[in-house]
Each structure stands twice: as structure tokens, then as C-alpha cells.
Design a protein around this motif. Structure first.
Motif, PDB file in Angstrom:
ATOM      1  N   THR A 175       6.261  19.809 -10.341  1.00 32.09           N
ATOM      2  CA  THR A 175       5.770  19.207  -9.097  1.00 32.09           C
ATOM      3  C   THR A 175       4.979  17.947  -9.399  1.00 32.09           C
ATOM      4  N   TRP A 176       4.117  18.006 -10.405  1.00 35.28           N
ATOM      5  CA  TRP A 176       3.331  16.831 -10.798  1.00 35.28           C
ATOM      6  C   TRP A 176       4.252  15.675 -11.188  1.00 35.28           C
ATOM      7  N   LYS A 177       5.245  15.967 -12.028  1.00 34.33           N
ATOM      8  CA  LYS A 177       6.148  14.905 -12.486  1.00 34.33           C
ATOM      9  C   LYS A 177       7.000  14.362 -11.341  1.00 34.33           C
ATOM     10  N   ASN A 178       7.514  15.276 -10.508  1.00 29.89           N
ATOM     11  CA  ASN A 178       8.317  14.837  -9.367  1.00 29.89           C
ATOM     12  C   ASN A 178       7.502  13.984  -8.407  1.00 29.89           C
ATOM     13  N   LEU A 179       6.239  14.358  -8.207  1.00 29.71           N
ATOM     14  CA  LEU A 179       5.369  13.607  -7.305  1.00 29.71           C
ATOM     15  C   LEU A 179       5.125  12.203  -7.843  1.00 29.71           C
ATOM     16  N   ALA A 180       4.810  12.108  -9.131  1.00 28.16           N
ATOM     17  CA  ALA A 180       4.567  10.801  -9.743  1.00 28.16           C
ATOM     18  C   ALA A 180       5.816   9.923  -9.676  1.00 28.16           C
ATOM     19  N   LEU A 181       6.969  10.505 -10.004  1.00 24.33           N
ATOM     20  CA  LEU A 181       8.217   9.746 -10.002  1.00 24.33           C
ATOM     21  C   LEU A 181       8.611   9.319  -8.591  1.00 24.33           C
ATOM     22  N   THR A 182       8.504  10.238  -7.628  1.00 25.57           N
ATOM     23  CA  THR A 182       8.927   9.915  -6.270  1.00 25.57           C
ATOM     24  C   THR A 182       8.025   8.856  -5.645  1.00 25.57           C
ATOM     25  N   TYR A 183       6.707   8.991  -5.822  1.00 25.96           N
ATOM     26  CA  TYR A 183       5.813   7.959  -5.283  1.00 25.96           C
ATOM     27  C   TYR A 183       6.115   6.620  -5.944  1.00 25.96           C
ATOM     28  N   LYS A 184       6.338   6.635  -7.242  1.00 24.03           N
ATOM     29  CA  LYS A 184       6.666   5.409  -7.975  1.00 24.03           C
ATOM     30  C   LYS A 184       7.961   4.794  -7.452  1.00 24.03           C
ATOM     31  N   LEU A 230       9.251   5.201  -4.517  1.00 24.15           N
ATOM     32  CA  LEU A 230       9.081   4.795  -3.112  1.00 24.15           C
ATOM     33  C   LEU A 230       8.024   3.712  -2.942  1.00 24.15           C
ATOM     34  N   GLU A 231       7.467   3.233  -4.045  1.00 24.86           N
ATOM     35  CA  GLU A 231       6.283   2.386  -3.950  1.00 24.86           C
ATOM     36  C   GLU A 231       6.525   1.107  -3.146  1.00 24.86           C
ATOM     37  N   ARG A 232       7.664   0.467  -3.327  1.00 22.10           N
ATOM     38  CA  ARG A 232       7.923  -0.752  -2.546  1.00 22.10           C
ATOM     39  C   ARG A 232       8.015  -0.436  -1.054  1.00 22.10           C
ATOM     40  N   LEU A 233       8.623   0.690  -0.731  1.00 27.57           N
ATOM     41  CA  LEU A 233       8.707   1.096   0.672  1.00 27.57           C
ATOM     42  C   LEU A 233       7.306   1.384   1.216  1.00 27.57           C
ATOM     43  N   LEU A 279       1.855   2.271  -9.785  1.00 23.48           N
ATOM     44  CA  LEU A 279       2.365   3.271 -10.723  1.00 23.48           C
ATOM     45  C   LEU A 279       3.469   2.709 -11.612  1.00 23.48           C
ATOM     46  N   SER A 280       3.971   1.534 -11.272  1.00 23.33           N
ATOM     47  CA  SER A 280       5.052   0.929 -12.054  1.00 23.33           C
ATOM     48  C   SER A 280       4.597   0.557 -13.462  1.00 23.33           C
ATOM     49  N   ARG A 281       3.304   0.610 -13.720  1.00 25.53           N
ATOM     50  CA  ARG A 281       2.794   0.315 -15.060  1.00 25.53           C
ATOM     51  C   ARG A 281       3.200   1.383 -16.072  1.00 25.53           C
ATOM     52  N   VAL A 282       3.626   2.544 -15.574  1.00 25.61           N
ATOM     53  CA  VAL A 282       4.023   3.648 -16.455  1.00 25.61           C
ATOM     54  C   VAL A 282       5.509   3.924 -16.242  1.00 25.61           C
TER      55      VAL A 282
END
Length: 308
Positions: A174-183, A185-188, A206-209
């Protein structure tokens, strides 16, 4: 999700068909490339582009997920233009338990008003909620917003709205999916926010990682380390160590209840979705599987307003 992936891969169909199905299932293009084309990302990217052009890219809705809003959450409202003692008095008269305190990170069973040196303006403050829960919590937040309006509380570019969502039961996926999905979707999400909240010292991108670094972590501690043990990202994973929450720091300062409510519901649904999978980069607002049509309309209008 794994059973669905295995079923698609076992089909006696074309690579293109498998790629299309896996993308619509929510896998990233890199993941699909590893599964179908032996890492040929360009092939998958071409299929993805054609799906976008043809309007055939639709994330499969996670129909088994329960999006009922019963999440525990907390709100931090940064604002100015009202002395804390006056605001506290008005809140108490409205039935809201509140104390005036010095700056601190302690969780209280009541609302607290504290100082915050990062806010510009006269009579600055941060109003921090106790732990709120679900619809009842939103009702209490609405009452607080009525009082903020009464007191002519204002916000400017130095203000933010921070939302803590309970993360005490999160699994590592869940933690990894949350980080990836927010990352992804970040432009949106940036399009929902004014320019001042798209990347600044207190809510970094979050794009720094890299995706690969996020996927490689084996503990929440390693995920925190991946972001430099720095709480000043749009998603603050450090909050888990102190509060057992994940903090979302990107929203602009506001005293408008509708904005607070819509953002809190958005984050709740994002978390529920992250318990089952991720969304790929380039996902559009129309393709978000966890928003209903009313919520999509809210953000479409928000995007238009901010673009003016």
C-alpha cells in the motif's frame, strides 16, 4: 490483481492485446514491458499512445473496493488575519473545543491554535484538528469553517492545507502503491492547485525519487530514506513515525469547506485504491477509477478556474 495479470499473460492473443489489458488493469508501462516484451519499453509506449489517441485507455474500475468514507484524518489550516484568542473564543461559542498553545506537534483530543513562522501576514496561526473520523469529522470541520468565515480569516501563498490520513494498518505494498500512484498523478494533481503549490520548499515533487527506488524498498523506513527522511514533500512519509499517518501537504491554503471536503475524500479514495494497485503516468481525470462523476466535475471546474 496477480490472478488477473496471470490470466491475461496466459491468453493466446497478441502482445498488443495483452499490453492493452494490463495497462487498463493499472500496471505501469515499465511493468508491462517486463512482463510482455522482455523490457522493450518503446513497444509498450507506442501501444499506450495509440490507446490515448483512440480514447480506448480506461482504467478498469476496482468494483470490489469499498470507498465508504470512514477514514480517521486530521486537518492543519494555515491562515492569518484573526488574533488567536478571538478565534478561540468564537470557536468555543460555536461548540468547538479549542486551546491556544505554543508551536508543537502533539496530537490533542481537541482543536489547537498554534504559531507558525512560515506564514506571512498579520495575526498568523495554524489551526490543528484532533483526530476526526468519517462523515462526523467532516461535519465538525464544516462548523469550524463557518467560524473562520465569520472571523474574516484569510489565506495567501504562504499558507497551506495539510491533511493527515490514518496509515496504521498499511501494508508495504500500500505504501509503495500510494507513492507511485501519487507520483504518476502528480501533473494532474498539480492542475488542481495554484502555481505556488506545484513545487516549493515545503511541498517538493515526488519526481525526485525514481519508480525503481520506490519499488525496491522493503520497509516503511526504507521508503522514508528514499525521500531523504524529509517531511517537506507533497506526500510526507515521515509522519508515520510520529503520528502513524501519511501527511498530504500539497493543497493550497483555504478556509473553504467544499475544497477541504473534496480534497479529503479524494485522498481517502486514493488510499483505498492504493491497497489494490497503482495507476500509470499520464492517467487523465476522466480515467481516474476512484472518482465519481460529481467529483470529476468539481476538479474539471477547478482546473479551468486555475487556468484563467
Amino acid at each position: 490483481m496477480n490472478e488477473q495479470v496471470a490470466s491475461i499473460l496466459a491468453q493466446t492473443t497478441t502482445k498488443t492485446s495483452k499490453i492493452q489489458q494490463l495497462l487498463c488493469l493499472g500496471l505501469t508501462r515499465s511493468e508491462v514491458a517486463r512482463l510482455v516484451t522482455r523490457g522493450n519499453y518503446g513497444f509498450v509506449q507506442n501501444v499506450y499512445k495509440k490507446m490515448l489517441e483512440n480514447g480506448t485507455f480506461r482504467i478498469a474500475p476496482a468494483i470490489t473496493l469499498d470507498y465508504t468514507f470512514n477514514h480517521k484524518f486530521g486537518i492543519e489550516i494555515e491562515a492569518y488575519n484573526c488574533p488567536m484568542e478571538k478565534l478561540a473564543r468564537e470557536l468555543r461559542e460555536a461548540g468547538v473545543e479549542v486551546t491556544v498553545e505554543r508551536y508543537n506537534h502533539n496530537t490533542r483530543s481537541h482543536w489547537k491554535l498554534v504559531t507558525d513562522s512560515s506564514i506571512r501576514g498579520n495575526n498568523t496561526f495554524e489551526l490543528v484538528s484532533p483526530i476526526l473520523t468519517g462523515e462526523a469529522g467532516l461535519t465538525e470541520l464544516e462548523r469550524v469553517c463557518w467560524v473562520l468565515d465569520l472571523c474574516n480569516v484569510k489565506v495567501n501563498e504562504s499558507c497551506g492545507l495539510h491533511v493527515h490520513m490514518d496509515a496504521s494498518g498499511f501494508e508495504l505494498d500500500t505504501w509503495k502503491n500510494l507513492a507511485l500512484t501519487y507520483k504518476h498523478l502528480e501533473r494532474l494533481i498539480d492542475s488542481f492547485m495554484p502555481g505556488s503549490r506545484r513545487n516549493n520548499t515545503y511541498c517538493k515533487s515526488l519526481s525526485r525519487v525514481s519508480d525503481e527506488k520506490i519499488r525496491s524498498v522493503r520497509t516503511i523506513g526504507q521508503l522514508q530514506e528514499a525521500f531523504g527522511n524529509d517531511r517537506y514533500y507533497k506526500v510526507n512519509f515521515e509522519a508515520y513515525s510520529r503520528h502513524k499517518t501519511v501527511e498530504f501537504r500539497q493543497h493550497s491554503g483555504t478556509v473553504n469547506f467544499t475544497k477541504m471536503e473534496q480534497w479529503t475524500r479524494f485522498l481517502h479514495k486514493l488510499i483505498i485504491f492504493a491497497k489494490s494497485g497503482t495507476l500509470p503516468s499520464g492517467t487523465t481525470l476522466d480515467n481516474l477509477p476512484f472518482l465519481d462523476e460529481k467529483q470529476k466535475l468539481f476538479y474539471k471546474l477547478r482546473i479551468k478556474k486555475l487556468a484563467v
